[in-house]
Structure formats: structure tokens, C-alpha cells
Design an enzyme around this catalytic site. Structure first.
Site, PDB file in Angstrom:
ATOM      1  N   ASP A   1      10.586   3.253   5.938  1.00 40.90           N
ATOM      2  CA  ASP A   1      10.277   1.923   6.451  1.00 40.90           C
ATOM      3  C   ASP A   1      11.223   1.644   7.624  1.00 40.90           C
ATOM      4  OD1 ASP A   1       8.296  -0.202   5.380  1.00 40.90           O
ATOM      5  OD2 ASP A   1      10.005  -1.380   6.079  1.00 40.90           O
TER       6      ASP A   1
ATOM      7  N   MET B   1       0.828  -1.206   0.000  1.00 39.33           N
ATOM      8  CA  MET B   1       0.000   0.000   0.000  1.00 39.33           C
ATOM      9  C   MET B   1       0.865   1.259   0.000  1.00 39.33           C
ATOM     10  SD  MET B   1      -3.177  -0.830  -0.191  1.00 39.33           S
ATOM     11  CE  MET B   1      -4.104   0.582   0.382  1.00 39.33           C
TER      12      MET B   1
ATOM     13  N   HIS C   1      -7.943   6.786   3.463  1.00 43.57           N
ATOM     14  CA  HIS C   1      -8.034   5.358   3.181  1.00 43.57           C
ATOM     15  C   HIS C   1      -7.979   5.072   1.684  1.00 43.57           C
ATOM     16  CE1 HIS C   1     -10.688   1.519   3.032  1.00 43.57           C
ATOM     17  NE2 HIS C   1      -9.405   1.199   3.081  1.00 43.57           N
TER      18      HIS C   1
END
Length: 730
Positions: free
Chosen positions: A355, A336, A462
Site C-alpha cells: 500500500d 478488496m 476481477h
């Protein structure tokens, strides 16, 4: 003239430049059409004019019909139908046929008229081009494309497209353009026989003018003696094969849900057997038929008018000005997060992709590299452009790099504790005006915002998977989310060319709440002993892109398990177990995660897939015999979703039927021909919908209990569009 600039040269060739004031694109509306009629009379009657060349003063030639004006006309026609059906039909036909007659007059004016296509021409714009006796296109402009996308919004080309295109390129070649809304590049269109020549843009006008002078008696091929269809007419062996195949293909692709596709085939078949004047009347008749059908009206409203309005930011809170997002941070470089980084870079934004380790961050950036290399290989981009997009993404583990971002998208997996930790880490470095957005798919935003030191700038953003293909983004307001944060989120979503809908906070928000009803009803039927093949095929027959079991495989079964586990933890004793819980649990513990690992409800072998033969184990009392009626299964699947959409209105989770409809179509693929979940209810009518839902409630369970709001509407006769949105009513 207001919309056309005229310039006659010494040779008597009239250069007509289509350039509507105060519009970014030329369209066909009452104003421009009346001037085309005036222009045609001028060319025909003025002996000093030897012919004309029509081009555009804008980057695009013409975007087609003004659908807002069409929607207004359609609304009036429907109102008139209730009072005088025959009179309304006659008036509608005469109105629709005007454009066909207009273009027919142009192509038979007795003088050569050449289109010099400098850019995009879609729908009525392409039909305008085909009505010119000469057709030329710029071959060095990548935006110079033609197409007839009407089928994609439930209509058919109503200005001669179903008649002229098959006569130019043949029945078979025309079918793909007409039925699939395919756009053709200049070289492809010329090779098919649409254009007389494709030349560099700086030679376009001169080439068209020379053709006008060289062809003083030019006619369209179909107005010449002994005209024959390229590739054969419908009554030839080749034509018979084409129509036999077309009917089968339309049925396979649409399950009979899209009357526009059926009407297009009928238009081409019937119109190709008569002279052009009669053929155009046939086309107008079938176009009128579509305009009076709810499918077409709903699709035009949702897929064009509502989509366009929301893309322009109509959901923005009052008092908030449009802003600019230039740099974003994406935390979590998984599938995503990598997708969010990619679409952001594609839109020209600088991206900090974070990350937990450099390997993970680099892997996330690699997604953009891979996608860009595909585009270069397919000649959709250049290496220089690809490098520019790739270089906009900085892959790192360093949170200090977020200090100057305008907005954050947190995209780690569904774990409240992890998300809280990341929120605090990011807020230590981001600026005061930066907005923090969580890409959670189910966890309430208010709960997540409790970890924030500035909840007024905390919001849900979202995305749907895969991010680079899905059009929708849900913007979720927490209890303390400010209008400023909502406005900045809309700026971001609009910048990356997606459709924003704004919803209130609840578990699952709007889209996931509704789509889970579809999947859960699939589980319910699987548990009850309905054959998996029947469940899946009924879903597709109802208009869904895939069946509920296939959809769960795409979303991922392990994700469903994690969401279920988190929800149980959060709700505690209030959690209500469903029939699907045991199915998800068993699939997860069997490591059947869906398409991602090649085994779920389906078995995946390369591009092929088939249902897992052991799904019968989930039928608690064995398979039903006989199996239930397919219409009942279709209703169960569709009503389960629509009732939940109505419940979201009842609970004030969503406020605008346009957002609800687009959210359902773009978020989880609710049957587009209906116009969306709310249009589905409005079209059936609240009274009839509630009556059918009550039948399903009695037979299959409490998931079909309609909310109080909908029951009240069944008595008052209101629709969602009349009750909730003045702007939305078409």
C-alpha cells in the site's frame, strides 16, 4: 469385485472396503450399485457370513450419486418424454427406484450390516450409511461429516434420505438437514441419534465388528413393532406444528421458486404416515417429478457439472499446460486487496501486500488476522494454523519485494491514471514471466494495458466483494493478452478455490454489464413512480437474493458515482445519461453511500434496516396509482439482465453458456433456480422470450431491445447451449 474389497475374518464378519479405482472419491453409479446388489445377495445367502462392516479405502466414505451419469440419464428421459410421455415416466421411475430398492434389500437382508464411517458421506453416501443397521463414525477425524445437500442443486435425497433421517432423529431435527443441505459433524450427528457410537478412528472397525457379533438379529427401528417417530408423528400436535411451520418457512425462503423444497416437505409428510416400503415409493415419485422439471436440470447442470468443469480449468486455452502459482503480489490493501491477500494466504500462497504507506498495508493484513482469530475462536482452526496463514503475508510499501512473484493483483480504486502509475512501478521489478492482473471492475483492460511495457502479460482479474465469500472471478482478455497469461490467471483462481470465467474486453466486462441492468431497471422504476417496497420485493420474488436498491447499497453508492464519473470522462460525448444518473448524483452529494456508512437507499440500524422514507422524491411525476402488476416488475428486472447476457454473446464478449450461467449466479446472484441468465432464456425458449421482450420494449423502453443474435435464434429454434457449447449440453 471391482469397487469393493472383501475380507472375512475368523468370526465370520465380512469387512467390505469401498474403494473405486481411478477415482479420488467413491460414488454411486451403475457399476458400484450393481456390486452392492451382488454384495447384499452374498451376505444374505452365505451362511458363513455372520454380518458385514462397510468402510472406505479412501479419505472420504462416499460423495453420493454420480451426477454426470444422472445428467446423461435425465437427458435421455427428456428426449423420450417427447415421444412417449407415459412410457418415459414409467421407465424413469423404475430407474430411480432401483437405488431405493437396493438399500431396502440391504437393510432387510436378515443379518447385521454396520457402516464404519471414516470420512465424509454426502447425499447418496449418507443414505448408504443410514441403510445400514449399525452406524459408527470416527470422532477424531474433522472431515467425518454427513449431509444431504441435494436441495442445494434442485433435487431431493432419492435413496431413502427423506424417510430414514426423520425416523432416526425426528421430523423437526431432520428438516434443517433436508431443506438447508446442512452438514453435520460426527459429534453432532451422534447426539441427534444417527450413529450408535463415535469412536477414535483406530478403534472404528473393531467397534463395528463387535456390534455385528453382539447383534445377530439387528433391525432398523422402523422395521420393529410399535415404532414411534422421535418427537412425534405428523398427526400429533408436535408434528402438526412442525409441518405448519415448515410450509411457511419454505414459502418465505423460496417464494415458490424451488420445487425441491416443496417436494421434500411433501415426501416427509406423506412418507411418515405409511410403512417404509410405501414411503420409499413416494420418495421416488417426487424425485422423478423434480428430474422432469427444468429447475432441477438447470441447477444440476450449472451448480454441479459446469462448476466442476470450470474449476478444473476447462476454460484454459488450447496448447497451454497447467502451471503453479506460488507467490503473488497484491497492490492496494483496501477492502478488496485485503480480501485477495487473505484468500491467497488461505490457499497456501506467499503474499506481498503493498500500500502507499505502512499503516495502510498493516491495516490490510489485519483483515487476515481478524478473520483467522474468528476461526480459532469458533474452533474451525488452531492458533498454530492461524499463525502460519498470517505469516504468509508480508505487508510493505517496498515494490522491490515483488521481484520474485508469479502474479500481481492490482486492487486500487477505479482511476485510470493511478492504475497506470502502479503498473509501471511494478513492471520495473517483476520477472519476465510474471503476469500483471488488474482488479478493475469496469475500465477496459486494453486501455489499462497501454501503460504496460509487456501487454501480452497484462490481464484483468476481477474479484467480487466480499472476496472471501464470493465464488466467481472474471478473467478478462485485453487485445494483446497472451494465452500464457490467461492460463496463469486460471491457475491462480483455481488455486484459491474460486470459479474462473474467461471473457473478452469491454467496459463493465460481463458480470458488471449485466448486474447494472438490474440496478438500472430499479432506478427506472423508482423514477417512474413505482413504490420502492414493490421494486425490492418483486426482485426477491423473482429469485434474486436482494432487491436492486439493496444491491446498490451493498456495492456502495459512492463507488457507483466514481464509476459513472470515470465512464463519462472516458466516453465523452458518446456517454448516454440514464434515469439513474440523477439518483446516484443526489445520493452521493447527500453522503448516502450505502451500507458502508449506514445510510443509502436503506437506513441501517445495527443488523436491522428499512427503506429510506424520502425515496419518493425520485418519482418524477409522483407515485403511480394504481401501482403496476408485480409480474410485470419481475419480468422487467429479470429480462433486463438476461437480454444483456445475450448481448454479450452477440458481441462475442463471452463464448460459453456455462461460463455465462455461472457468472450470473456467482457474480451477482441471478436467480439460482433458473440455472443462470442463459438457462433462463433457453428454458423459456427464444421465440417466447423475444415475444415478451418486445412487449416490454413497447411499454417501458429501449433497454428491452433484444440483440440480433437472439432474434435470429427465435426464428431458428436454437438454444444457447445447442448453438455455443457442445460440452455444455446436458
Amino acid at each position: 469385485m471391482k469397487n469393493f474389497k472383501l475380507d472375512k475374518d475368523a468370526d465370520g464378519v465380512l469387512l467390505v472396503t469401498f474403494d473405486m479405482p481411478d477415482r479420488s472419491m467413491n460414488v454411486l453409479n451403475v457399476s458400484s450399485m450393481s456390486e452392492i446388489a451382488e454384495l447384499t445377495d452374498m451376505i444374505k445367502s452365505d451362511d458363513s457370513i455372520k454380518g458385514a462392516v462397510i468402510t472406505s479405502g479412501k479419505k472420504a466414505f462416499c460423495a453420493g450419486a454420480d451426477l454426470e451419469e444422472m445428467g446423461s440419464n435425465l437427458s435421455g428421459a427428456r428426449e423420450q418424454m417427447a415421444k412417449d410421455p407415459e412410457g418415459a415416466k414409467k421407465a424413469l421411475f423404475e430407474n430411480v427406484y432401483k437405488l431405493n430398492q437396493l438399500f431396502r434389500d440391504l437393510e432387510t437382508c436378515g443379518k447385521p450390516v454396520a457402516a464404519a464411517l471414516n470420512g465424509l458421506a454426502l447425499g447418496g453416501g449418507f443414505e448408504f450409511v443410514m441403510a445400514c443397521t449399525g452406524r459408527f463414525v470416527a470422532n477424531d477425524n474433522k472431515s467425518a461429516k454427513v449431509g444431504l445437500p441435494e436441495a442445494l442443486i434442485g433435487l431431493l435425497p432419492g435413496a431413502g434420505g427423506t424417510q430414514r433421517l426423520p425416523r432416526l432423529v425426528g421430523l423437526m431435527a431432520a428438516s434443517g438437514v433436508l431443506l438447508q443441505g446442512k452438514q453435520l459433524r460426527a459429534a453432532e450427528a451422534q447426539a441427534m441419534g444417527i450413529f450408535h457410537a463415535a469412536v477414535p478412528a483406530d478403534e472404528l472397525i473393531a467397534t463395528a465388528k463387535k456390534w455385528v457379533l453382539d447383534n445377530p438379529k439387528a433391525k432398523q427401528p422402523w422395521d420393529m413393532d410399535r415404532f414411534k417417530f422421535p418427537g412425534g408423528a405428523p398427526y400429533t400436535a408436535q408434528g402438526y406444528q412442525m409441518f405448519a411451520g415448515a410450509n411457511a418457512m419454505v414459502r418465505k425462503e423460496s417464494f415458490g421458486n424451488y420445487p425441491a423444497m416443496r417436494n421434500i416437505v411433501a415426501c416427509v409428510y406423506e412418507g411418515s404416515q405409511v410403512p417404509m416400503d410405501a414411503a420409499l415409493r413416494i420418495e421416488s415419485r417426487y424425485f422423478c417429478d423434480l428430474m422432469l422439471r427444468p429447475e432441477s436440470g438447470n441447477m444440476v447442470r450449472s451448480l454441479f457439472l459446469s462448476k466442476q468443469a470450470l474449476e478444473k480449468g476447462e476454460a484454459r486455452p488450447e496448447g497451454q499446460e497447467k502451471g503453479e502459482v506460488k507467490k503473488v503480489g497484491v497492490i492496494g490493501a483496501g477492502f478488496m486487496g485485503a480480501g485477495v491477500a487473505y484468500v491467497s494466504a488461505m490457499a497456501g500462497l506467499d503474499v506481498v501486500l503493498i500500500d502507499r504507506d505502512q499503516e495502510g498495508a498493516d491495516k490490510g493484513k489485519q483483515f487476515t488476522i481478524d478473520e483467522q482469530m474468528k476461526r480459532v475462536k469458533r474452533k474451525k482452526s488452531t492458533q498454530e494454523k492461524a499463525d502460519s496463514i498470517i505469516n504468509r503475508i508480508e505487508a510493505t510499501t517496498d515494490y522491490s519485494k515483488l521481484k520474485d512473484v508469479d502474479l500481481i493483483v492490482e486492487a486500487v480504486f477505479e482511476n485510470s491514471e493511478l492504475k497506470a502509475k502502479i503498473t509501471k512501478m511494478a513492471e520495473e521489478v517483476i520477472g519476465d514471466k510474471a503476469v500483471f492482473g488488474s482488479n478493475t471492475s469496469t475500465i477496459p483492460i486494453t486501455d489499462l494495458a497501454s501503460a504496460s511495457s509487456r501487454p501480452e502479460n497484462f490481464i484483468g482479474i476481477h474479484f467480487f466483494s466480499p472476496v472471501h465469500k464470493m465464488m466467481l472471478v472474471e478473467i478478462i482478455k485485453g487485445e494483446k493478452t497472451s494465452d500464457y497469461a490467461i492460463s496463469r490467471a486460471i491457475d491462480f483462481v483455481s488455486k484459491i478455490r474460486k470459479v474462473p470465467i474467461v471473457v473478452e474486453d469491454t467496459r463493465g466486462f460481463y458480470a458488471n454489464r449485466c448486474v447494472m441492468r438490474y440496478i438500472q431497471e430499479g432506478y427506472n422504476m423508482l423514477s417512474e413512480g413505482v413504490k420502492p417496497t414493490l421494486i425490492e420485493n418483486a426482485g426477491k420474488m423473482a429469485g434474486m437474493p436482494v432487491g436492486p436498491l439493496s444491491l446498490q447499497d451493498e456495492v456502495a453508492i459512492d463507488l457507483a458515482y466514481k464509476v459513472m464519473t470515470q465512464t463519462k470522462h472516458d466516453l465523452g460525448s458518446q456517454y448516454v445519461e440514464g434515469k439513474g444518473d440523477v439518483i446516484i448524483d443526489k445520493m452521493y452529494n447527500s453522503e448516502r453511500y450505502g451500507r458502508k456508512n449506514g445510510k443509502g437507499f436503506y437506513v441501517y440500524e445495527g443488523r436491522e434496516k428499512h427503506l429510506w422514507p424520502e425515496l419518493g422524491q425520485f418519482a418524477v411525476n409522483g407515485l403511480q396509482d394504481p401501482q403496476p402488476n408485480v409480474s410485470d416488475i419481475k419480468d422487467r428486472l429479470m429480462y433486463a439482465q438476461a437480454i444483456e447476457a445475450a448481448r454479450c454473446f452477440d458481441e462475442s464478449i463471452i463464448h460459453d453458456p456455462r461460463e455465462a450461467d455461472l457468472g450470473s449466479i456467482f457474480g451477482w446472484g441471478f436467480a439460482p433456480f433458473t440455472g443462470g441468465a442463459i438457462s433462463f432464456i433457453d428454458t423459456i425458449g427464444a421465440k417466447a422470450f423475444v415475444a415478451r421482450a418486445d412487449e416490454l420494449l413497447e411499454s417501458y423502453g429501449p433497454q428491452f431491445e433484444v440483440p440480433k443474435l437472439l432474434r435470429e435464434m427465435s426464428k431458428s429454434g436454437e438454444t444457447f447451449y445447442s448453438k455455443f457449447s457442445r460440452k455444455a449440453a446436458a
